[in-house]
Design an enzyme around this catalytic site. Structure first.
Site, mmCIF file in Angstrom:
data_model
loop_
_atom_site.group_PDB
_atom_site.id
_atom_site.type_symbol
_atom_site.label_atom_id
_atom_site.label_comp_id
_atom_site.label_asym_id
_atom_site.label_seq_id
_atom_site.Cartn_x
_atom_site.Cartn_y
_atom_site.Cartn_z
ATOM 1 N N HIS A 88 2.689 -9.234 -11.666
ATOM 2 C CA HIS A 88 1.634 -8.358 -12.175
ATOM 3 C C HIS A 88 2.088 -6.902 -12.247
ATOM 4 C CE1 HIS A 88 0.253 -7.745 -7.872
ATOM 5 N NE2 HIS A 88 -0.113 -6.563 -8.338
ATOM 6 N N ASP A 224 4.030 -14.843 -7.810
ATOM 7 C CA ASP A 224 3.811 -13.518 -8.416
ATOM 8 C C ASP A 224 5.069 -12.633 -8.313
ATOM 9 O OD1 ASP A 224 2.781 -11.165 -9.406
ATOM 10 O OD2 ASP A 224 0.945 -11.224 -8.210
ATOM 11 N N SER A 654 2.059 -3.683 -3.827
ATOM 12 C CA SER A 654 2.440 -4.867 -4.576
ATOM 13 C C SER A 654 3.902 -4.779 -4.945
ATOM 14 C CB SER A 654 1.595 -4.994 -5.838
ATOM 15 O OG SER A 654 0.414 -5.651 -5.527
HETATM 16 N N1 ARG Z 1 -5.399 -8.210 -6.290
HETATM 17 C C1 ARG Z 1 -4.038 -7.824 -6.471
HETATM 18 C C2 ARG Z 1 -3.919 -6.304 -6.639
HETATM 19 O O1 ARG Z 1 -4.819 -5.579 -6.374
HETATM 20 C C3 ARG Z 1 -3.352 -8.578 -7.566
HETATM 21 C C4 ARG Z 1 -3.868 -8.386 -8.967
HETATM 22 C C5 ARG Z 1 -3.126 -9.158 -10.020
HETATM 23 N N2 ARG Z 1 -3.424 -10.582 -10.039
HETATM 24 C C6 ARG Z 1 -4.497 -11.124 -10.672
HETATM 25 N N3 ARG Z 1 -4.670 -12.410 -10.616
HETATM 26 N N4 ARG Z 1 -5.337 -10.410 -11.364
HETATM 27 O O2 ARG Z 1 -3.336 -5.713 -7.453
HETATM 28 N N1 ASP Z 2 -2.568 -6.256 -5.280
HETATM 29 C C1 ASP Z 2 -2.377 -4.902 -4.802
HETATM 30 C C2 ASP Z 2 -1.345 -4.152 -5.642
HETATM 31 O O1 ASP Z 2 -1.178 -4.440 -6.783
HETATM 32 C C3 ASP Z 2 -2.040 -4.904 -3.363
HETATM 33 C C4 ASP Z 2 -3.269 -4.809 -2.497
HETATM 34 O O2 ASP Z 2 -4.216 -4.125 -2.880
HETATM 35 O O3 ASP Z 2 -3.236 -5.393 -1.425
HETATM 36 O O4 ASP Z 2 -0.750 -3.182 -5.221
#
Ligand code: ARG
Ligand code: ASP
Length: 727
Positions: A88, A224, A654
């Site tokens: 991502h 990921d 991330s």
């Molecule tokens: N929650 C994670 C972050 O804040 C990953 C986001 C990307 N993945 C997703 N399935 N949308 O960035």
């Molecule tokens: N998914 C988040 C990021 O993209 C990481 C988090 O918020 O824990 O940085």
């Protein structure tokens, strides 16, 4: 004496939940580890030293860590500049090389040689050369009660000077940042490489497996990750993209552990966390929890339901809006989890308790009283003032700017502010044209029109009429006070409503065109909103922000004085930090216990060919059936996919490496659990977990699934426990 001890114990005990000395909590500055954390880290099982992590005289772990594009973290994993980050995080690069005929996002991509790697214009990675404490230079001679404006001016000019002096005659950059709200200042000297090429990415069915449904959740089964390579000029220094560039020879790269993980194992996450607010007062949390979050959740609920309806109806809309939907849903889901967590922890009550203790402590001594007794009443006052514009501000950001046409209007507005015929204008015009092109590529005019009606309605229903912008009121009164009719008109006639009209408008841009734009109904509404914002919202926002900044500085100074034994860590601010904890499972609700890891079996269990997010490729199924996991299987012969640990992380972490006690790479951090998303405000060691993809799954996908094993040959794999080193 005894009584004092009792009081101290009571104090520590009662402060426990909010402020405690726990290994899991905290994002620590790497150059302070030796003084602040090393002994505890060793007690917890760390086998390397603080100097192995951060050292400016010889290579250390920090030399393998980069800020990736300024918004994620990446790490170097070979002597030839190979870099790992999340799928991502690489997403927009991967997407930019994708087309309908050659869809790298869906199909995945692997360069089978360096020649096949793809350059990414605009992408950069930044290494930290060194970190310096410049607090004394910045604050020298500034009295505690200096006039705020003078203080800020002095601080700013000193920062500028220090930053300039630090890098004369080098290709480095320097940035001084405040910590503990300006009680301390550190300078980061950095080196930025701009030739970063895409090496590979798994198909979305692996990289984004589980999609938004699984996002922020465990048990998780996403691979990921994506892979890049950093290039330098032939002299090893940073250079713009060129064929003649060579793979970076890094000062250090991470060895990779295939030894597996056990519950309780020591772990570290090293990266660039973006923002936390652990020292907020109860007043701030109250507004956030009771007003800001519920309203922005409500607005996004609406937005997401409009989008999903159209996406379900029309495949073209689905493709165009999938990334927008994902990013809208990401924060929305986090806020929901955050509020639940804050409620569960009773954060507001805990903060109040701390504030009461602070007040008692301040009042118990005349000098302290003079310095600190006013802070909390002043906080209360300023948050009360700010509360008057909080709701209009939330609706301005989320509802008004949730309409895409208004974002395009903002771009055009910026263009009209630049002198016609100047060099800047030419550049800005080109930029606007390419923005517009990209904008319409992923735009559906009838979907956006629905958003306009739905979100404007929410604005009207929830914001006090004294904030309504004139053009909106006029527009409505010209259309029988019917938002639908107003939207019909705008989305039919506005210059901003179609690519054709925009092209024509931007072609031979002139004074006349600007006049025409200023009469455009949609643009008038945009301008009227921003005008009302700068008149009624912005001034209070800025004033209160300045005041809150000053109070926060004093609050932190006071807290640290009140608890001299406590180890404080600074809030995340996109600077390099190390968090440490251990591999650990958790119980999300009563009677439920999650395991600390998942395996490929779970991917097969979740498979659903009829739902995009849960498609599994035939190739992966074949490998699974054959149990063809090579050296990447765990002791039970299963293929590990993700695992949880107690490291304190946030957005920006991330892509961060998760390392074992020896400093070897065991996985890639990519998310947190939903039950723990309040960790940006209050960390709870019982509930907060970071989620990582196991490095063995990463290597399995590269090697067995994609057939790019030559990349694994570049890496250093550690297969046995220390002492019995194989090959
Ligand atoms: N929650 C994670 C972050 O804040 C990953 C986001 C990307 N993945 C997703 N399935 N949308 O960035
Ligand atoms: N998914 C988040 C990021 O993209 C990481 C988090 O918020 O824990 O940085």
């Amino acid at each position: 004496m005894k009584k004092n001890l009792l009081v101290t114990l009571l104090l520590i005990f009662s402060l426990g939940p909010v402020f405690s000395l726990r290994a899991d909590e905290g994002m620590w500055l790497p150059q302070l580890l030796q003084a602040m954390n090393e002994s505890e880290m060793k007690e917890l099982g760390m086998k390397i030293s603080a100097e192995d992590i951060y050292n400016i005289n010889k290579s250390s772990l920090k030399d393998a860590i980069v800020s990736f594009g300024g918004y994620c973290t990446g790490e170097i994993i070979s002597g030839e500049g190979l870099l790992l980050t999340n799928h991502h995080c690489g997403y927009s690069s991967i997407q930019s090389h994708s087309s309908v005929e050659n869809d790298l996002l869906t199909e995945g991509f692997w360069a089978m040689s360096k020649e096949e790697e793809i350059p990414n214009s605009g992408l950069f990675v930044t290494f930290i050369v060194r970190i310096e404490d410049v607090t004394d230079q910045i604050l020298e001679g500034i009295p505690y009660d200096a006039e705020e404006e003078k203080r800020q001016q002095l601080v700013r000019s000193r920062i500028e000077q220090i930053e300039t002096n630090a890098v004369v005659g080098t290709h480095y950059e320097a940035k001084v940042k405040p910590f503990f709200y300006g009680n301390e200042y550190y300078m980061f000297v950095t080196e930025t490489y701009k030739d970063v090429r895409l090496v590979g990415a798994p198909p979305s069915s692996i990289g984004k497996f589980g999609g938004d449904t699984d996002n922020w959740m465990f048990p998780r089964h996403a691979g990921d990750f994506s892979m890049f390579r950093v290039y330098s000029g032939p002299d090893g220094k940073p250079a713009e993209y060129s064929k003649d560039n060579i793979p970076l020879k890094p000062k250090y790269f991470l060895p990779i552990s295939l030894k597996g993980i056990q519950p309780g194992d020591f772990t570290m996450v090293f990266g660039f966390p973006g923002r936390t607010e652990e020292y907020l007062t109860s007043f701030a949390v109250e507004t956030l929890q009771n007003e800001t979050n519920p309203n922005r959740i409500k607005i996004r609920d609406k937005k997401l339901s409009v989008l999903s309806e159209d996406m379900a109806r029309d495949d073209e809309v689905r493709i165009k809006y999938s990334a927008k939907y994902a990013s809208t849903a990401n924060a929305w889901k986090k806020w929901i989890g955050q509020n639940k967590g804050l409620e569960r922890l009773e954060t507001i009550d805990q903060k109040r308790l701390l504030e009461k203790q602070f007040t008692d402590w301040a009042n118990a001594d005349p000098i302290r009283e003079q310095r600190y007794a006013d802070i909390l009443p002043s906080f209360q006052e300023v948050y009360k003032e700010r509360a008057k514009i909080n709701l209009p501000n939330v609706y301005y950001r989320e509802a008004f700017y949730g309409i895409e046409m208004m974002r395009l209007a903002a771009r055009l507005n910026a263009l009209t502010k630049i002198g016609l015929g100047t060099k800047e204008e030419k550049k800005a015009l080109e930029k606007t044209k390419s923005y517009s092109e990209k904008y319409f590529k992923n735009y559906d005019f009838s979907t956006d029109k629905k958003l306009f009606v739905a979100l404007m309605q929410m604005y009207l229903d929830n914001v006090d009429p004294s904030f309504y912008p004139d053009a909106l009121k006029e527009g409505l009164s010209h259309h029988y006070n019917d938002l639908n009719k107003l939207a019909d008109y705008i989305y039919q006639y506005s210059i901003l409503s179609s690519e054709k009209k925009m092209d024509r408008f931007l072609d031979r841009f002139s004074e006349k065109k600007i006049k025409k734009l200023e009469e455009d109904e949609a643009f008038k509404i945009y301008r009227s909103f921003t005008e009302a914002y700068s008149r009624q919202i912005y001034p209070t926002l800025v004033d209160s922000q300045d005041e809150i900044g000053k109070l926060n500085r004093e609050w932190l100074a006071g807290l640290r004085e009140m608890m001299p034994e406590k180890r404080f860590y600074p809030d995340a601010n996109s600077t390099l930090r190390l968090a440490y904890g251990q591999v650990k499972s958790y119980s999300p609700t009563d009677g439920v216990q999650y395991d600390y890891f998942t395996t490929l079996k779970g991917v097969m269990e979740k498979e659903d060919p009829s739902v995009d997010e849960f498609i599994v490729s035939q190739k992966l199924k074949d490998l699974y059936k054959a149990k063809d996991f090579g050296i990447y299987a765990n002791e039970q012969g299963d293929l590990p996919v993700c695992f949880t640990a107690t490291n304190h992380t946030t957005g920006g972490n991330s892509g961060s490496p998760i390392l074992n006690a020896e400093g070897e790479l065991i996985g890639l951090n990519f998310d947190r659990n939903w039950e723990g998303t309040m960790s940006d405000i209050q960390f709870d060691p019982v509930m907060c977990r970071n989620i990582s993809v196991d490095i063995r799954y990463v290597l399995f996908v590269v090697d067995k699934f994609a057939g790019a094993g030559y990349l694994v040959d570049e890496m250093v794999l550690v297969k046995e426990k220390a002492g019995i080193v194989e090959n």
